[in-house]
Design a protein around this motif. Sequence first.
Motif, PDB file in Angstrom:
ATOM      1  N   THR A   8      38.403  49.088  31.993  1.00  0.00           N
ATOM      2  CA  THR A   8      38.435  48.597  30.617  1.00  0.00           C
ATOM      3  C   THR A   8      38.896  47.150  30.609  1.00  0.00           C
ATOM      4  OG1 THR A   8      39.036  50.809  29.872  1.00  0.00           O
ATOM      5  CG2 THR A   8      39.372  49.015  28.314  1.00  0.00           C
ATOM      6  N   LEU A   9      38.178  46.304  29.884  1.00  0.00           N
ATOM      7  CA  LEU A   9      38.558  44.900  29.737  1.00  0.00           C
ATOM      8  C   LEU A   9      39.648  44.806  28.672  1.00  0.00           C
ATOM      9  CD1 LEU A   9      37.950  41.992  30.608  1.00  0.00           C
ATOM     10  CD2 LEU A   9      36.275  41.879  28.761  1.00  0.00           C
ATOM     11  N   VAL A  10      40.863  44.426  29.066  1.00  0.00           N
ATOM     12  CA  VAL A  10      41.989  44.412  28.133  1.00  0.00           C
ATOM     13  C   VAL A  10      42.477  43.004  27.801  1.00  0.00           C
ATOM     14  CG1 VAL A  10      42.812  46.710  28.725  1.00  0.00           C
ATOM     15  CG2 VAL A  10      43.662  44.740  29.987  1.00  0.00           C
ATOM     16  N   LYS A  11      42.004  41.998  28.523  1.00  0.00           N
ATOM     17  CA  LYS A  11      42.409  40.625  28.255  1.00  0.00           C
ATOM     18  C   LYS A  11      41.167  39.748  28.296  1.00  0.00           C
ATOM     19  CE  LYS A  11      46.031  37.360  29.520  1.00  0.00           C
ATOM     20  NZ  LYS A  11      45.343  36.139  29.897  1.00  0.00           N
ATOM     21  N   SER A  12      41.085  38.802  27.406  1.00  0.00           N
ATOM     22  CA  SER A  12      39.917  37.942  27.308  1.00  0.00           C
ATOM     23  C   SER A  12      39.778  37.046  28.539  1.00  0.00           C
ATOM     24  CB  SER A  12      40.015  37.066  26.064  1.00  0.00           C
ATOM     25  OG  SER A  12      38.967  36.149  26.031  1.00  0.00           O
ATOM     26  N   PRO A  13      38.548  36.916  29.056  1.00  0.00           N
ATOM     27  CA  PRO A  13      38.322  36.037  30.209  1.00  0.00           C
ATOM     28  C   PRO A  13      38.058  34.584  29.800  1.00  0.00           C
ATOM     29  CG  PRO A  13      36.349  37.280  29.743  1.00  0.00           C
ATOM     30  CD  PRO A  13      37.401  37.759  28.769  1.00  0.00           C
ATOM     31  N   ILE A  14      38.321  34.209  28.550  1.00  0.00           N
ATOM     32  CA  ILE A  14      38.014  32.853  28.089  1.00  0.00           C
ATOM     33  C   ILE A  14      38.721  31.798  28.944  1.00  0.00           C
ATOM     34  CG2 ILE A  14      38.407  31.224  26.190  1.00  0.00           C
ATOM     35  CD1 ILE A  14      37.706  33.457  24.269  1.00  0.00           C
ATOM     36  N   GLY A  15      39.983  31.990  29.245  1.00  0.00           N
ATOM     37  CA  GLY A  15      40.721  30.990  30.019  1.00  0.00           C
ATOM     38  C   GLY A  15      40.633  31.183  31.514  1.00  0.00           C
ATOM     39  N   ALA A  16      39.896  32.186  31.960  1.00  0.00           N
ATOM     40  CA  ALA A  16      39.802  32.482  33.392  1.00  0.00           C
ATOM     41  C   ALA A  16      38.888  31.476  34.091  1.00  0.00           C
ATOM     42  CB  ALA A  16      39.269  33.897  33.595  1.00  0.00           C
ATOM     43  N   ILE A  17      39.044  31.389  35.408  1.00  0.00           N
ATOM     44  CA  ILE A  17      38.173  30.492  36.172  1.00  0.00           C
ATOM     45  C   ILE A  17      36.755  31.075  36.197  1.00  0.00           C
ATOM     46  CG2 ILE A  17      40.068  29.569  37.541  1.00  0.00           C
ATOM     47  CD1 ILE A  17      39.218  31.358  39.837  1.00  0.00           C
ATOM     48  N   PRO A  18      35.740  30.243  36.392  1.00  0.00           N
ATOM     49  CA  PRO A  18      34.349  30.710  36.319  1.00  0.00           C
ATOM     50  C   PRO A  18      34.020  31.873  37.255  1.00  0.00           C
ATOM     51  CG  PRO A  18      34.413  28.337  36.273  1.00  0.00           C
ATOM     52  CD  PRO A  18      35.821  28.791  36.526  1.00  0.00           C
ATOM     53  N   LYS A  19      34.614  31.894  38.441  1.00  0.00           N
ATOM     54  CA  LYS A  19      34.341  32.993  39.374  1.00  0.00           C
ATOM     55  C   LYS A  19      34.821  34.327  38.803  1.00  0.00           C
ATOM     56  CE  LYS A  19      34.851  34.161  44.234  1.00  0.00           C
ATOM     57  NZ  LYS A  19      35.395  33.740  45.532  1.00  0.00           N
ATOM     58  N   GLN A  20      35.965  34.319  38.117  1.00  0.00           N
ATOM     59  CA  GLN A  20      36.475  35.544  37.508  1.00  0.00           C
ATOM     60  C   GLN A  20      35.617  35.962  36.326  1.00  0.00           C
ATOM     61  OE1 GLN A  20      40.502  34.395  36.705  1.00  0.00           O
ATOM     62  NE2 GLN A  20      41.210  34.966  38.743  1.00  0.00           N
ATOM     63  N   LYS A  21      35.125  35.013  35.552  1.00  0.00           N
ATOM     64  CA  LYS A  21      34.220  35.328  34.451  1.00  0.00           C
ATOM     65  C   LYS A  21      32.953  35.985  34.971  1.00  0.00           C
ATOM     66  CE  LYS A  21      35.612  31.601  31.351  1.00  0.00           C
ATOM     67  NZ  LYS A  21      35.158  30.439  30.590  1.00  0.00           N
ATOM     68  N   ALA A  22      32.434  35.474  36.081  1.00  0.00           N
ATOM     69  CA  ALA A  22      31.229  36.043  36.683  1.00  0.00           C
ATOM     70  C   ALA A  22      31.492  37.453  37.194  1.00  0.00           C
ATOM     71  CB  ALA A  22      30.738  35.147  37.816  1.00  0.00           C
ATOM     72  N   THR A  23      32.669  37.697  37.736  1.00  0.00           N
ATOM     73  CA  THR A  23      33.018  39.027  38.221  1.00  0.00           C
ATOM     74  C   THR A  23      33.105  40.017  37.070  1.00  0.00           C
ATOM     75  OG1 THR A  23      34.232  38.044  40.063  1.00  0.00           O
ATOM     76  CG2 THR A  23      34.720  40.338  39.547  1.00  0.00           C
ATOM     77  N   ILE A  24      33.707  39.617  35.973  1.00  0.00           N
ATOM     78  CA  ILE A  24      33.786  40.479  34.779  1.00  0.00           C
ATOM     79  C   ILE A  24      32.386  40.836  34.311  1.00  0.00           C
ATOM     80  CG2 ILE A  24      34.415  40.491  32.330  1.00  0.00           C
ATOM     81  CD1 ILE A  24      36.810  40.977  34.067  1.00  0.00           C
ATOM     82  N   GLU A  25      31.506  39.850  34.264  1.00  0.00           N
ATOM     83  CA  GLU A  25      30.124  40.074  33.837  1.00  0.00           C
ATOM     84  C   GLU A  25      29.402  41.009  34.813  1.00  0.00           C
ATOM     85  OE1 GLU A  25      27.126  39.520  31.033  1.00  0.00           O
ATOM     86  OE2 GLU A  25      29.133  38.663  30.961  1.00  0.00           O
ATOM     87  N   ALA A  26      29.635  40.829  36.105  1.00  0.00           N
ATOM     88  CA  ALA A  26      28.998  41.664  37.120  1.00  0.00           C
ATOM     89  C   ALA A  26      29.470  43.114  37.051  1.00  0.00           C
ATOM     90  CB  ALA A  26      29.257  41.099  38.512  1.00  0.00           C
TER      91      ALA A  26
END
Length: 60
Positions: A8-26
């Motif tokens: 479950t996604l519990v924290k927004s990835p807005i401030g995360a680094i791009p690699k972490q954003k891509a991992t969330i999307e994957a």
Amino acid sequence: MADKLRITLVKSPIGAIPKQKATIEALGLKKLNKTVELPNNDAVKGMVWHVRHLVKVEEI
């Protein structure tokens, strides 16, 4: 050992680094508080480990 993980996604990835954003999307997570069920294998565990501060994981 459980054969699936409920992630479950519990924290927004807005401030995360791009690699972490891509991992969330994957992982298939697009919106906050949305849940996906994925197989409990090393690939998924590695992805979860990299974004462990953004997600909640349960074994099912």
